[in-house]
Design a protein around this motif. Structure first.
Motif, short mmCIF file in Angstrom:
data_model
loop_
_atom_site.label_atom_id
_atom_site.label_comp_id
_atom_site.label_asym_id
_atom_site.label_seq_id
_atom_site.Cartn_x
_atom_site.Cartn_y
_atom_site.Cartn_z
N GLY A 67 0.81 -1.20 0.00
CA GLY A 67 0.00 0.00 0.00
C GLY A 67 0.85 1.25 0.00
O GLY A 67 0.36 2.33 0.35
N TRP A 68 2.09 1.14 -0.44
CA TRP A 68 3.05 2.24 -0.37
C TRP A 68 3.42 2.77 -1.75
O TRP A 68 3.17 2.13 -2.77
CB TRP A 68 4.32 1.79 0.35
N VAL A 69 4.06 3.93 -1.75
CA VAL A 69 4.73 4.46 -2.94
C VAL A 69 6.15 3.92 -2.92
O VAL A 69 6.85 3.99 -1.90
CB VAL A 69 4.73 6.00 -2.94
N VAL A 70 6.59 3.37 -4.06
CA VAL A 70 7.90 2.72 -4.16
C VAL A 70 8.76 3.49 -5.14
O VAL A 70 8.35 3.74 -6.29
CB VAL A 70 7.75 1.26 -4.63
N GLU A 71 9.97 3.86 -4.72
CA GLU A 71 10.89 4.59 -5.59
C GLU A 71 11.89 3.63 -6.22
O GLU A 71 12.53 2.83 -5.52
CB GLU A 71 11.64 5.69 -4.83
N ILE A 72 12.04 3.71 -7.55
CA ILE A 72 12.94 2.84 -8.31
C ILE A 72 13.89 3.71 -9.13
O ILE A 72 13.47 4.66 -9.79
CB ILE A 72 12.14 1.92 -9.26
N ASP A 73 15.19 3.36 -9.10
CA ASP A 73 16.18 4.03 -9.95
C ASP A 73 16.29 3.23 -11.24
O ASP A 73 16.86 2.13 -11.25
CB ASP A 73 17.53 4.10 -9.24
N PRO A 74 15.76 3.74 -12.34
CA PRO A 74 15.75 2.94 -13.58
C PRO A 74 17.13 2.76 -14.20
O PRO A 74 17.32 1.86 -15.02
CB PRO A 74 14.84 3.75 -14.51
N TYR A 75 18.07 3.62 -13.81
CA TYR A 75 19.41 3.55 -14.39
C TYR A 75 20.35 2.63 -13.62
O TYR A 75 21.49 2.45 -14.02
CB TYR A 75 20.02 4.96 -14.45
N ASN A 76 19.88 2.07 -12.53
CA ASN A 76 20.73 1.23 -11.68
C ASN A 76 19.99 -0.06 -11.35
O ASN A 76 19.30 -0.15 -10.33
CB ASN A 76 21.11 1.97 -10.40
N PRO A 77 20.13 -1.10 -12.18
CA PRO A 77 19.39 -2.34 -11.96
C PRO A 77 19.71 -3.04 -10.65
O PRO A 77 18.93 -3.89 -10.20
CB PRO A 77 19.79 -3.20 -13.17
N SER A 78 20.85 -2.72 -10.04
CA SER A 78 21.22 -3.40 -8.80
C SER A 78 20.70 -2.70 -7.56
O SER A 78 20.82 -3.23 -6.45
CB SER A 78 22.75 -3.53 -8.71
N ALA A 79 20.11 -1.53 -7.70
CA ALA A 79 19.64 -0.77 -6.54
C ALA A 79 18.31 -1.30 -6.05
O ALA A 79 17.35 -1.40 -6.83
CB ALA A 79 19.54 0.70 -6.88
N ALA A 80 18.23 -1.62 -4.78
CA ALA A 80 16.98 -2.10 -4.21
C ALA A 80 15.97 -0.97 -4.16
O ALA A 80 16.26 0.12 -3.66
CB ALA A 80 17.21 -2.65 -2.81
#
Length: 823
Positions: free
Chosen positions: A429-442
């Motif tokens: 139920g949260w907003v999730v932040e994703i770094d699209p340029y870093n596939p290894s970043a959780a």
């Protein structure tokens, strides 16, 4: 949003380009070798030249021929007019002399990029302007002896307008776009995005979806890549598309549909279904001929699934409410699910939003093992299913230590939260932040933004020295509109930081979460959801809050206590990049949730829109509406509002239902997706285009779902109105509201999708010349042997083999003349 009903272990929502190269030198320098600039500019003239605007040819209507007798005779064409975003073609002619060299150059006006300038014919994209603006161009020719002659033409550019003929409503099994546009198919369900993954057979036997495109593609966003493969926000020919995968068409993922034995789902089937959810990151590029393709082997490609490790950040991190056997310290989690709308940050990360996650959990019959607070919370969020969507919790894993399936059983069955998964629903139920340029970043779950059925998280304006804000809908009937204001004022340099998730920590982990209250007079207030304010404390009889972490985990309950205005299914938010006004789609409501006497000024209609040949009654607000807010700035705690447009069939009562005066060119129902053109091109400047997408069940007797383009006005451009609502049995009631000016020709239908689809997800390249649109769940009501849609295979001809299964996919839309989409 998807709203599906399946048999058995089904699904439930829970309760509730420009070519930028100048292809050669102009002849201005050559001319300057013999003449002063003043003398050269005096040699103006033109005749018999066509200027092509957006595909229309303007014939020369006056003659301005200059012949100095010292060189060639040139013609630069008639003065002409166009509008922002259109392609303009300049055609010059030169006669006389030997070995002629010709070129175009710009003399005055807003600077444009002239393509093929060192030739007789050049073109450019008309720039964004706020008023009619002349641009003067010069055509020059020189003979072998270097004798130049010049002539000029003036192109007057006016502000952007919708530049297409409206698409007719239809029920065809194709994506229909206006004349002058082309549709290409992008990534589809099951397409491999990792090297070595097998080609997709689309017969239900495919596996390995963690390396394939997921199902139910939803919100999407373009992140540019430069030639080196690094971030480049200006790139329009190479980039990453990050797309949500909200849900599944379960029946098509297996050879003969889903199965179970003794109420237990097979492990292999459940793995496929789980992995089809989440997010994909895929690299796309455009070839020189204009065609688009995606790479199946890019090192930046990635799938984020419900099994992907994640971390929690913000005030709830480490809370007892997040502790599970997987994360005894409450700081980690697994995956994201039911990702619907999205948002972004100026530091180039994606915000993906977990929407209808509650129904995936099995949880019933354990009230006696729960505290009263837990029961209240679980009930308020709709975690009440006796099986959970698709029955994943019933799987008995071959590896007994594997809790991939056990986690979906949220019943309190053991001693505490560290020995069963009673707290697992709190991890979603949260907003999730994703770094699209870093596939290894959780990815990071940003708990300061609250927990709800998140439908989008769209940012307001970023102004140096001012705290930024994000706007969020909670997609369920009678839920609320929220705003998160960061505690940190914006510093523009942060947009270029390389540790992007660390910048997210700075702006997204601390701030104030607000909920909206709409007043009848067209004003409104943002109510802070802060422990100790607005009755949100331990003394609340609705729910006794313990601390701010408790408030954020139980955001809906806090909003109840604060006195927020329940809305008609608040979905996507979008912010006008020029005015800063916030738009919110309110998809629909029904009489059971908002009866005749339950309307209010912000949710004013109650009526019947009969469905189909049987004229089945649909009372409530089945067609939805779009509301908008105006604030002083992102930090404001008050606003004014009105309703931009009401969904309705053109044939419905104009006095009380079709309040926006919709016609056959723009009538719509159940607005859902919402997006404004990028401010990097004319579609997002001066009077930006707003794109409206529908997820409809109330008007599908007439047409498939659609996407419209609009140029909205501003809050307050209409006025007050009192309407008469109607309930079943003939009862009536009046309701005052605030209505914006009728959209008229500033709203047109641009696209109609294939059978049983939802149109959801839209973005363009920075130059606005390529658009990406998500087509979700075509043929959702069909069976494995008898699919009700065959799209995208049907796109080429309108038909396809009778047993070809449909697939969610991205469509790529370009204008045939190379202009900006929509203009």
């Amino acid at each position: 949003m998807t709203n599906l009903t399946e048999t058995g272990f089904g699904y439930t929502d829970g309760d509730v380009d420009t070519n930028i190269h100048n292809n050669g030198p102009t002849l201005n320098d050559l001319a300057a070798q013999r003449y002063s600039r003043r003398a050269t500019l005096q040699r103006g003239g033109a005749a018999i030249v066509a200027a092509t605007m957006g595909g229309s040819v303007l014939a020369a209507c006056d003659s301005k021929v200059t012949d100095t007798g010292a060189g060639p005779t040139v013609n630069a064409g008639a003065d002409a007019a166009t509008t922002s975003g259109r392609v303009v073609t300049l055609t010059g002619t030169a006669t006389g002399g030997n070995g002629l060299t010709t070129a175009w150059s710009q003399i005055s006006g807003p600077t444009v990029t002239l393509n093929s300038a060192a030739s007789n014919t050049a073109n450019f994209i008309a720039p964004s302007v706020s008023a009619a603006t002349p641009l003067v161009f010069q055509f020059a020719a020189a003979d072998a002896a270097g004798k130049p002659t010049t002539a000029r033409t003036t192109i007057t550019v006016s502000p952007a307008v919708l530049g297409f003929t409206a698409v007719a409503k239809n029920k065809n099994d194709v994506v229909t776009v206006p004349a002058g546009y082309t549709v290409q198919i992008g990534a589809r369900l099951g397409d491999p995005i990792v090297g070595g993954a097998a080609a997709y057979k689309n017969d239900g036997t495919d596996t390995g979806y963690a390396n394939r495109i997921g199902d139910h593609g939803d919100a999407l966003f373009w992140f540019g890549l430069g030639t080196s493969g690094a971030r480049d926000d200006t790139s329009s020919t190479r980039g990453l598309i990050v797309q949500n995968h909200e849900n599944i068409n379960q029946q098509y993922l297996h050879p003969n549909g889903p199965t179970s034995t003794g109420g237990v789902r097979p492990e292999a089937e459940a793995i496929k279904e789980i992995e089809c959810h989440g997010v994909s990151v895929v690299e796309y590029s455009q070839a020189a001929n204009g065609s688009w393709s995606f790479s199946a082997t890019s090192t930046l490609n990635r799938r984020v699934t419900p099994n992907t490790p994640m971390v929690f950040n913000g005030p709830v991190k480490g809370s007892d409410l997040l502790k599970t056997p997987y994360s005894p310290t409450g700081v980690a989690g697994r995956g994201t699910i039911n990702n619907c709308a999205n948002g972004y940050t100026p530091w180039a990360t994606l915000l993906t939003c977990e929407e209808n996650w509650a129904g995936y959990f099995r949880r019933s019959g354990d009230n006696a093992a729960r505290t009263a607070k837990e029961v209240t919370s679980l009930s308020r969020y709709g975690v009440t299913s006796s099986s959970g969507s698709y029955g994943w919790s019933t799987v008995t894993a071959a590896d007994t230590a594997n809790t991939t399936f056990r986690r979906w059983d949220a019943r309190a069955t053991a001693a505490d939260a560290l020995t069963d998964y009673r707290n697992e629903p709190n991890q979603f139920g949260w907003v999730v932040e994703i770094d699209p340029y870093n596939p290894s970043a959780a990815p990071r779950k940003r708990t300061a933004l609250g927990r709800m059925g998140h439908e989008g998280c769209w940012p307001g304006a970023f102004v140096a020295g001012r705290k930024p804000a994000w706007y969020m809908g909670d997609d369920a009937r009678r839920e609320y509109l929220y705003k998160f204001v960061s505690s940190t004022a914006w510093a523009a340099a942060d947009a270029n930081a390389t540790d992007r998730l660390a910048i997210g920590d700075k702006y997204l982990d601390a701030g104030t979460l607000y909920v909206a209250k709409f007043n009848a007079d067209g004003t409104g207030t943002w109510l802070p959801l802060v422990f100790g304010q607005n009755g949100i404390d331990a003394s609340s009889t609705v729910y006794p809050f313990a601390n701010q972490a408790d408030v954020l985990v139980n955001t809906r309950l806090a909003a109840d206590v604060a006195g927020a205005t329940p809305m008609d299914r608040p979905e996507w938010t979008a912010v006008n990049p020029v005015t800063g006004e916030v738009y919110l789609t309110l998809t629909n409501n029904n009489a059971a949730n908002r009866p005749l006497n339950g309307t209010d000024a912000a949710n004013p209609r109650h009526y019947n829109d009969p469905y189909g040949a049987a004229q089945t009654a649909q009372y409530g607000n089945p067609n939805g509406h779009i509301i908008r807010l105006k604030e002083a700035n992102t930090e404001a705690t008050s606003f004014t509002w009105d309703i931009y447009a009401f969904g309705a069939g053109a044939d419905l009562n104009a006095t009380n239902i079709n309040l926006s005066g919709l016609t056959a060119d723009n009538d719509f129902s159940s607005p859902d997706g919402l997006w404004f053109g990028r401010a990097s091109n004319a579609s997002g400047l001066v009077k930006p285009l707003m794109w409206i997408q529908t997820d409809d069940g109330a008007y599908t007797d007439v047409t498939n779902c659609m996407m419209l383009a609009a140029q909205p006005g501003t809050v307050g451009d209409g006025g007050a109105r009192t309407i008469t609502n109607t309930g079943s049995g003939g009862a009536t009631a009046t309701q005052a509201t605030r209505i914006g000016a009728a959209p008229g020709a500033n709203l047109k239908r641009f696209l109609v999708g294939p059978v049983e689809c939802e149109i959801t997800g839209v973005d363009t390249t920075p130059d606005g010349r390529t658009m990406f649109v998500g087509i979700q769940h075509p043929g959702e009501n069909g069976a494995p042997a008898t699919p009700s849609s065959h799209w995208p295979d049907s796109q080429a001809t309108g038909t396809a083999g009778a047993t070809i299964r449909p697939r969610s996919a991205i469509v790529i839309i370009t204008k045939n003349d190379g202009g900006l989409v929509g203009l």
